[in-house]
Design an enzyme around this catalytic site. Sequence first.
Site, mmCIF file in Angstrom:
data_model
loop_
_atom_site.group_PDB
_atom_site.id
_atom_site.type_symbol
_atom_site.label_atom_id
_atom_site.label_comp_id
_atom_site.label_asym_id
_atom_site.label_seq_id
_atom_site.Cartn_x
_atom_site.Cartn_y
_atom_site.Cartn_z
ATOM 1 N N ASP A 21 0.880 -1.169 0.000
ATOM 2 C CA ASP A 21 0.000 0.000 0.000
ATOM 3 C C ASP A 21 0.919 1.220 0.000
ATOM 4 O OD1 ASP A 21 -2.407 1.565 0.253
ATOM 5 O OD2 ASP A 21 -1.951 1.834 2.374
ATOM 6 N N SER A 22 0.316 2.410 -0.075
ATOM 7 C CA SER A 22 1.138 3.618 0.039
ATOM 8 C C SER A 22 1.636 3.808 1.476
ATOM 9 C CB SER A 22 0.318 4.839 -0.387
ATOM 10 O OG SER A 22 -0.801 4.977 0.460
ATOM 11 N N CYS A 84 -4.254 -1.843 -1.866
ATOM 12 C CA CYS A 84 -4.416 -0.430 -2.224
ATOM 13 C C CYS A 84 -5.431 -0.349 -3.360
ATOM 14 C CB CYS A 84 -3.061 0.122 -2.668
ATOM 15 S SG CYS A 84 -3.136 1.756 -3.405
ATOM 16 N N GLU A 161 -2.885 8.927 8.248
ATOM 17 C CA GLU A 161 -1.428 8.808 8.378
ATOM 18 C C GLU A 161 -0.901 9.672 9.532
ATOM 19 O OE1 GLU A 161 0.945 6.949 6.834
ATOM 20 O OE2 GLU A 161 -0.460 5.858 5.546
ATOM 21 N N CYS A 193 -10.944 2.710 -0.078
ATOM 22 C CA CYS A 193 -9.524 2.975 0.194
ATOM 23 C C CYS A 193 -9.187 2.207 1.467
ATOM 24 C CB CYS A 193 -9.297 4.474 0.408
ATOM 25 S SG CYS A 193 -7.652 4.872 1.039
ATOM 26 N N HIS A 195 -7.164 2.743 3.733
ATOM 27 C CA HIS A 195 -6.949 3.564 4.935
ATOM 28 C C HIS A 195 -8.268 3.785 5.702
ATOM 29 C CE1 HIS A 195 -3.045 4.650 3.158
ATOM 30 N NE2 HIS A 195 -2.735 5.244 4.279
HETATM 31 N N1 DGL Z 1 -4.751 3.034 0.786
HETATM 32 C C1 DGL Z 1 -4.678 3.274 -0.619
HETATM 33 C C2 DGL Z 1 -5.977 3.009 -1.316
HETATM 34 O O1 DGL Z 1 -6.635 2.051 -0.937
HETATM 35 C C3 DGL Z 1 -3.902 4.518 -1.035
HETATM 36 C C4 DGL Z 1 -4.347 5.790 -0.462
HETATM 37 C C5 DGL Z 1 -3.449 6.951 -0.786
HETATM 38 O O2 DGL Z 1 -2.219 6.837 -0.652
HETATM 39 O O3 DGL Z 1 -3.994 7.985 -1.208
HETATM 40 O O4 DGL Z 1 -6.354 3.651 -2.252
#
Ligand code: DGL
Length: 287
Positions: A21-22, A84, A161, A193, A195
């Site tokens: 993931d990021s 992600c 984050e 997402c 996150h």
């Molecule tokens: N968690 C990731 C997603 O599901 C990336 C979110 C990001 O870095 O903007 O899209």
Amino acid sequence: MVNFLSLSSRSCEPTRIGIFDSGVGGLTVLEELYRQLPNESILYFGDTARLPYGDRSPAEILQFVREILVWMREQGVKMVIMACNTSSALALEIVQSEFPIPILGLILPTARAAVKAGRRIGVIATPTTVASNAYRQAVLEVNSTAQVWQVGCPEFVPLVEQNRIYDAYTRTVALEYLTPLLDQKIDALIYGCTHYPHLAPVLRSLLPEGVTLIDPAVHLAAAAARELDLLGLRSCTPALLTQFYVSGDPRQFSQRSAQWLGYAPTVEKILLPRFEPSQSTYLESVD
Ligand code: DGL
């Protein structure tokens, strides 16, 4: 076309699954993998030097994903899970045809789960995922009579984050993002997402009881289990400790992930290899 036949002959596969993931979003997928696939050893990569992915261009996302996959191949992983949505929406189909390794994304398993919860479906996701329309297309592919409303939530990833989940500001922003979906009387809301499940306490408190929250992690882990069985790649030995790698600050990632993992993991910083477009032919021919 990638041929996985040689993989399927193995009966007990000790190698790791790579997930990326990021940043800390992929931990929501990691937790679900621990739950559904307790014997699998995992390698986690967070591209923290380049987050957020959610307002990057499709070309940038594809480049990042290719670099990550080249590196994961070098680590010898047996399967890659894109934890992600942004990467899954923008790059999955392209890299699946380039890399001779099973690669799983979030969008289709999630869309299938969402239509079971109702026909009025809301999606909250990064602006890049929303612009790709990947969720709308996937939901309509599964049920053409469903209706989909999508909202881009650019502030959520930085808030997660920065660990600002319980800030009053986060609640205000969340209400702003959810209001257009609540106006549509949605049956189900997709966390588009990885996150966002970290924001569950805030989001759940703003949603009516009747709205089903769809967490892609649950459905991706189930899809991974099926794929491992199909390919004969399930581990039959106990899992090794998860290895964590990032492209940014390892200490920061360790500290931030501790609240979800229950411990501060050892995290190593790595430099991803540069991917040149001419490499895609080479990658297909490597076994
Ligand atoms: N968690 C990731 C997603 O599901 C990336 C979110 C990001 O870095 O903007 O899209």
